[in-house]
Motif scaffolding. Structure first.
Motif, PDB file in Angstrom:
ATOM      1  N   TYR A 183       0.830  -1.197   0.000  1.00 33.93           N
ATOM      2  CA  TYR A 183       0.000   0.000   0.000  1.00 33.93           C
ATOM      3  C   TYR A 183       0.868   1.252   0.000  1.00 33.93           C
ATOM      4  CZ  TYR A 183      -3.528  -3.164   2.145  1.00 33.93           C
ATOM      5  OH  TYR A 183      -4.382  -4.196   2.445  1.00 33.93           O
ATOM      6  N   LEU A 185       0.319   5.072   1.816  1.00 36.46           N
ATOM      7  CA  LEU A 185      -0.479   5.873   2.741  1.00 36.46           C
ATOM      8  C   LEU A 185      -0.060   7.324   2.530  1.00 36.46           C
ATOM      9  CD1 LEU A 185      -2.539   5.790   5.109  1.00 36.46           C
ATOM     10  CD2 LEU A 185      -0.572   5.646   6.658  1.00 36.46           C
ATOM     11  N   GLY A 190      -5.079   9.246   1.988  1.00 36.33           N
ATOM     12  CA  GLY A 190      -5.199   8.030   2.773  1.00 36.33           C
ATOM     13  C   GLY A 190      -4.569   6.811   2.135  1.00 36.33           C
ATOM     14  N   LEU A 191      -5.205   5.659   2.355  1.00 40.37           N
ATOM     15  CA  LEU A 191      -4.635   4.366   1.985  1.00 40.37           C
ATOM     16  C   LEU A 191      -5.007   3.983   0.560  1.00 40.37           C
ATOM     17  CD1 LEU A 191      -2.990   2.065   3.406  1.00 40.37           C
ATOM     18  CD2 LEU A 191      -5.190   0.915   3.756  1.00 40.37           C
ATOM     19  N   GLU A 257      -7.047   1.160   7.340  1.00 36.13           N
ATOM     20  CA  GLU A 257      -6.548   2.529   7.427  1.00 36.13           C
ATOM     21  C   GLU A 257      -6.867   3.139   8.787  1.00 36.13           C
ATOM     22  OE1 GLU A 257      -6.870   6.957   5.359  1.00 36.13           O
ATOM     23  OE2 GLU A 257      -7.779   5.234   4.335  1.00 36.13           O
ATOM     24  N   TYR A 312      -7.255  11.551   9.322  1.00 36.53           N
ATOM     25  CA  TYR A 312      -7.913  10.734  10.344  1.00 36.53           C
ATOM     26  C   TYR A 312      -9.264  11.329  10.725  1.00 36.53           C
ATOM     27  CZ  TYR A 312      -8.857   8.270  14.682  1.00 36.53           C
ATOM     28  OH  TYR A 312      -9.459   7.523  15.664  1.00 36.53           O
ATOM     29  N   TYR A 343     -15.660   4.511  -0.010  1.00 38.84           N
ATOM     30  CA  TYR A 343     -14.217   4.396   0.215  1.00 38.84           C
ATOM     31  C   TYR A 343     -13.487   3.834  -1.007  1.00 38.84           C
ATOM     32  CZ  TYR A 343      -9.919   3.102   2.784  1.00 38.84           C
ATOM     33  OH  TYR A 343      -8.626   2.981   3.221  1.00 38.84           O
ATOM     34  N   TYR A 347      -9.373   4.091  -2.591  1.00 39.00           N
ATOM     35  CA  TYR A 347      -8.587   2.908  -2.245  1.00 39.00           C
ATOM     36  C   TYR A 347      -8.048   2.222  -3.500  1.00 39.00           C
ATOM     37  CZ  TYR A 347      -7.629  -1.815  -0.436  1.00 39.00           C
ATOM     38  OH  TYR A 347      -7.043  -3.020  -0.124  1.00 39.00           O
TER      39      TYR A 347
END
Length: 356
Positions: A183, A185, A190-191, A257, A312, A343, A347
């Motif tokens: 992955y 980040l 984000g992830l 995540e 976050y 999401y 992703y």
């Protein structure tokens, strides 16, 4: 950390050490961290059965003079590799999955050492040759009567990220076989998955629900292939690889995540982050779990933590942590479908395409 006989400029996590003829600690686990300039690395490793975990110790190596690095994790395939494969001098027996994961780790480490020391090709094809050579030389002292079409000799997954630092960016290549994952980040988004599991099911949420069989694993007795996917990020960024013990027991892909960011926000150092990840995953996973991570381009850990604070908050506001407590599987399934729909685009943004 350096080792005798190895390039002193390569950082490699140690393996768990136990006193001779004494059992390992229970539960067995290892965390490790290191920093160099604007690089912060950590690894986390846990096993469900102390002394018999089928995840190899995660690999995080970095060659300071050239800015080359490697992250990698290895998950021995316990179903097809459940037969005994090696007996230690003290009489302990280990499965083919246990041996296969550790042999693959050795091969990946040798490959990376050759890349930085001897300028050998850093291609997936060269790594495949190294894996096959080391697997062919692996000890096979135990005997088993287990046979069948599903059996594999020394089977394991691998997810690795080979990276190289430039003036302002990071060139990366994800290389993998099986269902371990790599992955990125990123502070703003984000992830992002950089790999796609080798299964017939391509939907990540469906994979969580079904745990489909793998269509390709590294092994010593049958052909296998390594998939590869590459790109470039501007710094700062975070790269990581993990086995399914870290992400396979969440309710949705977004919750991995959440785990990463929540523990990051509680930590003050890379070592603390590793420890918090270990303590968070052990009570909830049903498998061995390993993770290798590097943060690149952050001045210090405080800047790393602060860079993801807004992300976050966004994850929390989106409800990805809020697992329904109402009775009934339909409520949970509806929540999974709804949160995955929102999401999924981010992703999968950097995920390689579906194989034909």
């Amino acid at each position: 950390m350096t080792f005798p006989g190895r390039d002193p400029e390569v950082i490699i996590p140690p393996q768990p050490a136990h006193a001779p003829n004494s059992p390992p600690s229970r539960p067995a686990h290892l965390t490790w961290s290191a920093t160099h300039d604007r690089l912060q690395a950590l690894t986390v490793w846990t096993e469900r059965r102390p002394g018999h975990g089928e995840d190899a110790e995660p690999l995080a190596a970095y060659h300071r003079p050239t800015g080359n690095g490697l992250l990698a994790v290895f998950d021995g395939a316990g179903g097809s590799g459940a037969a005994p494969a090696w007996r230690t001098p003290d009489g302990a027996t280990h499965t083919g999955a246990w041996v296969g994961a550790r042999v693959a780790r050795l091969a990946a480490e040798c490959w990376f050492q050759g890349v930085v020391d001897a300028e050998e090709p850093d291609t997936p094809e060269r790594l495949t040759c190294c894996l096959r050579a080391v697997l062919a030389a692996a000890p096979r002292t135990a005997r088993s009567k287990v046979t069948g079409s599903m059996r594999r000799l020394l089977p394991t997954t691998m997810a690795a990220v080979r990276y190289r630092l430039g003036d302002h960016g990071v060139r990366w290549q994800a290389v993998w076989a099986g269902d371990s994952r790599s992955y990125a980040l990123l502070p703003g988004s984000g992830l992002h998955a950089l790999t796609r599991d080798h299964t017939h099911e391509d939907d990540t949420l469906a994979q969580l629900r079904q745990d489909p069989p793998m269509t390709n694993v590294i092994c010593a007795d049958r052909p296998f292939e390594l998939s590869a996917h590459q790109g470039e990020f501007r710094r700062p960024c975070v790269l990581l690889s993990a086995t399914d013990g870290f992400f396979g027991y969440a309710h949705t892909p977004a919750q991995f995540e959440c785990l990463l960011l929540e523990t990051l926000g509680q930590a003050r150092t890379a070592g603390e982050w590793a420890g918090l990840l270990r303590r968070a995953i052990q009570p909830i996973t049903g498998d061995d779990a390993s993770l290798s991570l590097v943060a690149l381009g952050f001045d210090d850990f405080a800047q790393l933590r602060g860079a993801f604070a807004e992300r976050y908050d966004s994850v929390v506001r989106s409800g990805y942590r809020d697992v329904p407590t109402a009775d009934g599987p339909d409520v949970l399934r509806d929540w999974q479908d709804r949160t995955w729909e929102s999401y999924r685009p981010t992703y999968e943004q950097l995920m390689p395409g579906v194989r034909e």
